[in-house]
Motif scaffolding. Structure first.
Motif, mmCIF file in Angstrom:
data_model
loop_
_atom_site.group_PDB
_atom_site.id
_atom_site.type_symbol
_atom_site.label_atom_id
_atom_site.label_comp_id
_atom_site.label_asym_id
_atom_site.label_seq_id
_atom_site.Cartn_x
_atom_site.Cartn_y
_atom_site.Cartn_z
ATOM 1 N N ASN A 177 0.863 -1.176 0.000
ATOM 2 C CA ASN A 177 0.000 0.000 0.000
ATOM 3 C C ASN A 177 0.898 1.224 0.000
ATOM 4 O O ASN A 177 1.388 1.635 1.030
ATOM 5 C CB ASN A 177 -0.909 0.005 1.233
ATOM 6 N N THR A 178 1.128 1.769 -1.169
ATOM 7 C CA THR A 178 1.973 2.948 -1.270
ATOM 8 C C THR A 178 1.133 4.135 -1.693
ATOM 9 O O THR A 178 0.343 4.033 -2.609
ATOM 10 C CB THR A 178 3.078 2.774 -2.337
ATOM 11 N N THR A 179 1.326 5.210 -1.016
ATOM 12 C CA THR A 179 0.620 6.437 -1.371
ATOM 13 C C THR A 179 1.649 7.490 -1.677
ATOM 14 O O THR A 179 2.523 7.766 -0.873
ATOM 15 C CB THR A 179 -0.257 6.926 -0.199
ATOM 16 N N PHE A 180 1.555 8.028 -2.867
ATOM 17 C CA PHE A 180 2.440 9.113 -3.245
ATOM 18 C C PHE A 180 1.648 10.409 -3.138
ATOM 19 O O PHE A 180 0.596 10.547 -3.750
ATOM 20 C CB PHE A 180 2.934 8.951 -4.688
ATOM 21 N N GLU A 181 2.152 11.316 -2.346
ATOM 22 C CA GLU A 181 1.477 12.595 -2.203
ATOM 23 C C GLU A 181 2.095 13.570 -3.184
ATOM 24 O O GLU A 181 3.231 13.992 -3.032
ATOM 25 C CB GLU A 181 1.623 13.124 -0.777
ATOM 26 N N LEU A 182 1.381 13.881 -4.221
ATOM 27 C CA LEU A 182 1.861 14.810 -5.219
ATOM 28 C C LEU A 182 1.204 16.160 -4.993
ATOM 29 O O LEU A 182 -0.005 16.259 -4.867
ATOM 30 C CB LEU A 182 1.522 14.311 -6.624
ATOM 31 N N MET A 183 2.023 17.181 -4.943
ATOM 32 C CA MET A 183 1.472 18.518 -4.766
ATOM 33 C C MET A 183 0.833 18.958 -6.076
ATOM 34 O O MET A 183 1.373 18.750 -7.148
ATOM 35 C CB MET A 183 2.569 19.497 -4.383
ATOM 36 N N SER A 184 -0.297 19.530 -5.985
ATOM 37 C CA SER A 184 -0.955 20.033 -7.186
ATOM 38 C C SER A 184 -0.349 21.385 -7.562
ATOM 39 O O SER A 184 0.333 22.028 -6.763
ATOM 40 C CB SER A 184 -2.446 20.192 -6.937
ATOM 41 N N LEU A 185 -0.601 21.814 -8.775
ATOM 42 C CA LEU A 185 -0.130 23.118 -9.225
ATOM 43 C C LEU A 185 -0.654 24.220 -8.311
ATOM 44 O O LEU A 185 0.080 25.149 -7.964
ATOM 45 C CB LEU A 185 -0.553 23.363 -10.673
ATOM 46 N N ALA A 186 -1.901 24.084 -7.883
ATOM 47 C CA ALA A 186 -2.489 25.088 -6.983
ATOM 48 C C ALA A 186 -1.695 25.183 -5.682
ATOM 49 O O ALA A 186 -1.405 26.278 -5.192
ATOM 50 C CB ALA A 186 -3.952 24.744 -6.697
ATOM 51 N N ASP A 187 -1.329 24.029 -5.118
ATOM 52 C CA ASP A 187 -0.531 24.016 -3.888
ATOM 53 C C ASP A 187 0.843 24.643 -4.131
ATOM 54 O O ASP A 187 1.352 25.390 -3.292
ATOM 55 C CB ASP A 187 -0.350 22.590 -3.372
ATOM 56 N N ASN A 188 1.437 24.319 -5.276
ATOM 57 C CA ASN A 188 2.749 24.874 -5.607
ATOM 58 C C ASN A 188 2.699 26.393 -5.651
ATOM 59 O O ASN A 188 3.552 27.071 -5.083
ATOM 60 C CB ASN A 188 3.227 24.352 -6.968
ATOM 61 N N ILE A 189 1.684 26.903 -6.342
ATOM 62 C CA ILE A 189 1.547 28.352 -6.489
ATOM 63 C C ILE A 189 1.385 29.021 -5.130
ATOM 64 O O ILE A 189 2.031 30.021 -4.840
ATOM 65 C CB ILE A 189 0.366 28.683 -7.433
#
Length: 130
Positions: free
Chosen positions: A4-16
């Motif tokens: 069970n692997t979860t990759f948390e990817l930041m969205s563009l909105a979070d990046n901004i």
């Protein structure tokens, strides 16, 4: 065996939003720079409104980043590298990290400067003998 692997990817909105906060900018400042009202910008940061390419480019310009750096933001704004504080070996190491097109541009600039210097030296030597 289950993985069970979860990759948390930041969205563009979070990046901004993270970049804006790191740069101590207000939403209204960015909204004005990219040509939208504050509520539209707020929706961009919340991921409720799509961002146009033009808006992303203007935002990246304001952040002093590339659009790629904004899209693939890794949690910290890159610091400016000042080559004049580096030894020649360190400068060459940093240049070698660039992509091929950028390296060629730098080497063409250096060649042009060296050619100009040789021309000036030649001119001064030959004018002095007249």
């Amino acid at each position: 065996m289950l993985f069970n692997t979860t990759f948390e990817l930041m969205s563009l909105a979070d990046n901004i939003k993270d970049i804006r906060e790191e740069k101590n900018l207000k939403q209204i400042e960015i909204a004005t720079h990219i040509g939208v009202d504050k509520s539209a910008y707020s929706k961009i940061e919340k991921g409720l409104r799509a961002l146009t390419v033009d808006e992303l480019q203007k935002m990246a310009q304001l952040f002093n980043l590339t659009t790629d750096q904004v899209i693939n933001y890794d949690g910290k704004v890159p610091q400016e590298v000042i080559l004049e504080d580096k030894t020649a070996v360190e400068q060459m190491r940093l240049i070698q990290q660039l992509d091929d097109d950028d390296k060629q541009t730098i080497f063409k600039l250096i060649d042009k400067m060296l050619t100009n210097k040789k021309f000036k030296d030649f001119f001064q030597k030959n004018v002095a003998t007249l």
